[in-house]
Scaffold this motif. Structure first.
Motif, mmCIF file in Angstrom:
data_model
loop_
_atom_site.group_PDB
_atom_site.id
_atom_site.type_symbol
_atom_site.label_atom_id
_atom_site.label_comp_id
_atom_site.label_asym_id
_atom_site.label_seq_id
_atom_site.Cartn_x
_atom_site.Cartn_y
_atom_site.Cartn_z
ATOM 1 N N PHE A 1 77.467 26.133 36.848
ATOM 2 C CA PHE A 1 78.218 25.532 35.747
ATOM 3 C C PHE A 1 77.915 24.042 35.625
ATOM 4 O O PHE A 1 77.228 23.449 36.447
ATOM 5 C CB PHE A 1 79.718 25.764 35.964
ATOM 6 N N PHE A 2 78.464 23.438 34.563
ATOM 7 C CA PHE A 2 78.298 22.022 34.282
ATOM 8 C C PHE A 2 79.121 21.203 35.277
ATOM 9 O O PHE A 2 80.256 21.533 35.594
ATOM 10 C CB PHE A 2 78.755 21.739 32.852
ATOM 11 N N GLY A 3 78.530 20.107 35.781
ATOM 12 C CA GLY A 3 79.263 19.207 36.667
ATOM 13 C C GLY A 3 78.679 19.155 38.063
ATOM 14 O O GLY A 3 77.525 19.539 38.306
ATOM 15 N N LYS B 1 80.148 24.539 27.669
ATOM 16 C CA LYS B 1 81.200 25.545 27.605
ATOM 17 C C LYS B 1 82.060 25.383 26.362
ATOM 18 O O LYS B 1 82.548 26.360 25.797
ATOM 19 C CB LYS B 1 82.064 25.465 28.870
ATOM 20 N N GLN B 2 82.245 24.117 25.924
ATOM 21 C CA GLN B 2 83.077 23.886 24.737
ATOM 22 C C GLN B 2 82.400 24.350 23.452
ATOM 23 O O GLN B 2 83.040 24.399 22.404
ATOM 24 C CB GLN B 2 83.409 22.390 24.637
ATOM 25 N N TYR B 3 81.102 24.683 23.545
ATOM 26 C CA TYR B 3 80.367 25.157 22.368
ATOM 27 C C TYR B 3 80.123 26.671 22.406
ATOM 28 O O TYR B 3 79.405 27.198 21.564
ATOM 29 C CB TYR B 3 79.021 24.461 22.266
ATOM 30 N N LEU B 4 80.721 27.360 23.367
ATOM 31 C CA LEU B 4 80.457 28.794 23.505
ATOM 32 C C LEU B 4 81.293 29.629 22.560
ATOM 33 O O LEU B 4 80.977 30.782 22.294
ATOM 34 C CB LEU B 4 80.701 29.248 24.942
ATOM 35 N N TYR C 1 70.575 25.850 30.274
ATOM 36 C CA TYR C 1 70.950 25.530 28.899
ATOM 37 C C TYR C 1 71.791 24.261 28.874
ATOM 38 O O TYR C 1 72.789 24.147 29.593
ATOM 39 C CB TYR C 1 71.743 26.689 28.304
ATOM 40 N N GLU C 2 71.374 23.294 28.050
ATOM 41 C CA GLU C 2 72.099 22.035 27.924
ATOM 42 C C GLU C 2 72.464 21.764 26.474
ATOM 43 O O GLU C 2 71.736 22.152 25.554
ATOM 44 C CB GLU C 2 71.245 20.853 28.425
ATOM 45 N N VAL C 3 73.581 21.066 26.292
ATOM 46 C CA VAL C 3 73.956 20.520 24.986
ATOM 47 C C VAL C 3 74.103 19.013 25.165
ATOM 48 O O VAL C 3 74.832 18.558 26.046
ATOM 49 C CB VAL C 3 75.280 21.122 24.470
ATOM 50 N N ARG C 4 73.400 18.241 24.340
ATOM 51 C CA ARG C 4 73.454 16.777 24.430
ATOM 52 C C ARG C 4 73.895 16.203 23.085
ATOM 53 O O ARG C 4 73.413 16.632 22.039
ATOM 54 C CB ARG C 4 72.095 16.200 24.841
ATOM 55 N N ARG C 5 74.796 15.243 23.166
ATOM 56 C CA ARG C 5 75.281 14.560 21.963
ATOM 57 C C ARG C 5 75.027 13.073 22.113
ATOM 58 O O ARG C 5 75.451 12.460 23.092
ATOM 59 C CB ARG C 5 76.767 14.830 21.750
ATOM 60 N N HIS D 1 74.960 18.669 37.762
ATOM 61 C CA HIS D 1 74.238 19.677 36.985
ATOM 62 C C HIS D 1 74.608 19.508 35.512
ATOM 63 O O HIS D 1 75.748 19.744 35.118
ATOM 64 C CB HIS D 1 74.604 21.079 37.472
ATOM 65 N N PRO D 2 73.654 19.103 34.643
ATOM 66 C CA PRO D 2 73.986 18.735 33.256
ATOM 67 C C PRO D 2 74.072 19.897 32.277
ATOM 68 O O PRO D 2 74.084 19.672 31.062
ATOM 69 C CB PRO D 2 72.825 17.811 32.885
ATOM 70 N N GLY D 3 74.112 21.141 32.766
ATOM 71 C CA GLY D 3 74.154 22.264 31.839
ATOM 72 C C GLY D 3 74.740 23.510 32.468
ATOM 73 O O GLY D 3 75.446 23.450 33.482
ATOM 74 N N LEU D 4 74.449 24.647 31.843
ATOM 75 C CA LEU D 4 74.861 25.954 32.348
ATOM 76 C C LEU D 4 73.618 26.760 32.692
ATOM 77 O O LEU D 4 72.606 26.677 31.993
ATOM 78 C CB LEU D 4 75.662 26.717 31.294
ATOM 79 N N ASP D 5 73.704 27.533 33.777
ATOM 80 C CA ASP D 5 72.618 28.446 34.132
ATOM 81 C C ASP D 5 73.062 29.875 33.844
ATOM 82 O O ASP D 5 74.132 30.315 34.312
ATOM 83 C CB ASP D 5 72.254 28.305 35.615
ATOM 84 N N PHE D 6 72.253 30.602 33.071
ATOM 85 C CA PHE D 6 72.552 31.987 32.719
ATOM 86 C C PHE D 6 71.681 32.930 33.551
ATOM 87 O O PHE D 6 70.499 32.674 33.757
ATOM 88 C CB PHE D 6 72.273 32.236 31.237
ATOM 89 N N LYS D 7 72.288 34.024 34.006
ATOM 90 C CA LYS D 7 71.522 35.040 34.716
ATOM 91 C C LYS D 7 70.454 35.614 33.800
ATOM 92 O O LYS D 7 70.623 35.680 32.581
ATOM 93 C CB LYS D 7 72.445 36.172 35.181
ATOM 94 N N GLY D 8 69.360 36.064 34.395
ATOM 95 C CA GLY D 8 68.310 36.671 33.583
ATOM 96 C C GLY D 8 67.191 37.234 34.429
ATOM 97 O O GLY D 8 67.037 36.867 35.600
#
Length: 294
Positions: free
Chosen positions: A178-180, A288-291, A276-280, A194-201
């Motif tokens: 997770f992020f953080g 997570k706030q964009y999911l 996966y990252e979201v940058r503003r 960790h600046p993003g989320l990691d998804f299983k795959g």
């Protein structure tokens, strides 16, 4: 006896000047005709080649013209669509019956279907919208028209915002990180951000963009490995890292839900997954706030 006679006849023919001249004339005529036929054949071949070239050139010109005509037809169709909507608005000002109200509701439902389609492409559940019925007998024609016009404008804006705003999952799966702050996955005991989320795959699983936008980077990016960066509205970017394959190029326009790459383990990675990252405004924010739509 016959052989001797044949040889004798041949010698007489060769020794006969008149016969020899006739044979030369026949041979000359034959060669002349042969040359003429050969010249005609070459001329026909040349004409055929020129004709084929011109037909090919004309076909390409017709294809280009067809492309221009198709573009003009599409533009005219858009104008007709806009004109039809304007005519509906004009006629609605003179006709506030339930039939016109249903026509507007159908138009609105079409836009709601687009919204739900965008949500489905992002792996989100569709939303059920409830429309309020208007009592035509209590509402003036102008008020009736104004309500549906404002509703229509609002939905147009909502459709555009949902298409361009990162939302939902780049791939539908669970999370591995997770992020953080987190422990270093390579086991040295240190804490890292960790600046993003990691998804299983699994290796080769599809990765899709979460919003429409423009690819601003496509290639190797240090620890991210094979990476794609996409810029969206309001100076928001989404980054997709550790890809095994990249399916888009820098400068390309992409649409929400489009395949942009495949899951991999390139760069600083312990195994196949998607980062996966979201940058503003250049700063990483919690994806997570964009999911979800909320």
């Amino acid at each position: 006896m016959n052989l001797k006679q044949n040889n004798f006849s041949r010698e007489r023919a060769l020794n006969n000047p008149g016969l020899r001249e006739r044979l030369l004339q026949v041979k000359t005529i034959y060669l002349t005709r042969l040359k003429t036929v050969t010249a005609v054949c070459f001329s026909l071949i040349a004409v055929l080649m020129v004709t084929v070239f011109q037909l090919n050139k004309r076909t390409k010109m017709q294809e280009a013209e067809n492309g221009r005509l198709m573009a003009q037809v599409e533009a005219l169709q858009d104008q007709l669509s806009e004109g039809s909507e304007r005519l509906d608005l004009i006629s609605a000002s003179h006709d506030s019956t339930s039939h016109k109200a249903l026509t507007y509701i159908e138009s609105i439902q079409s836009k709601l279907s687009k919204i739900n389609n965008y949500l489905t492409k992002r792996g989100l559940r569709s939303i059920a919208f409830k429309t309020n019925k208007i009592n035509a007998s209590k509402e003036t024609k102008g008020a009736h028209l104004d309500v549906y016009s404002r509703y229509n404008r609002y939905l147009d804006k909502l459709v555009d915002n949902i298409a361009r705003m990162p939302m939902g999952y780049p791939r539908v799966s669970g999370f591995t990180s997770f992020f953080g702050s987190r422990g270093n996955p390579f086991g040295d005991g240190r804490i890292e951000f960790h600046p993003g989320l990691d998804f299983k795959g699994r290796m080769g699983d599809p990765v899709k963009c979460t919003a429409s936008g423009k690819v601003i980077f496509s290639g190797r990016a240090g620890g991210y490995g094979n990476c794609v960066k996409i810029r969206h509205t309001d100076n928001i970017e989404t980054w997709y890292g550790h890809l095994s394959r990249i399916n888009v190029r820098e400068g390309q326009r992409v649409n929400v839900g489009q395949l942009i790459g495949k899951v991999g383990s390139t760069g600083r990675s312990t195994g196949p997954h998607l980062h996966y990252e979201v940058r503003r405004n250049g700063k990483a924010v919690n994806p997570k706030q964009y999911l979800s739509l909320n």
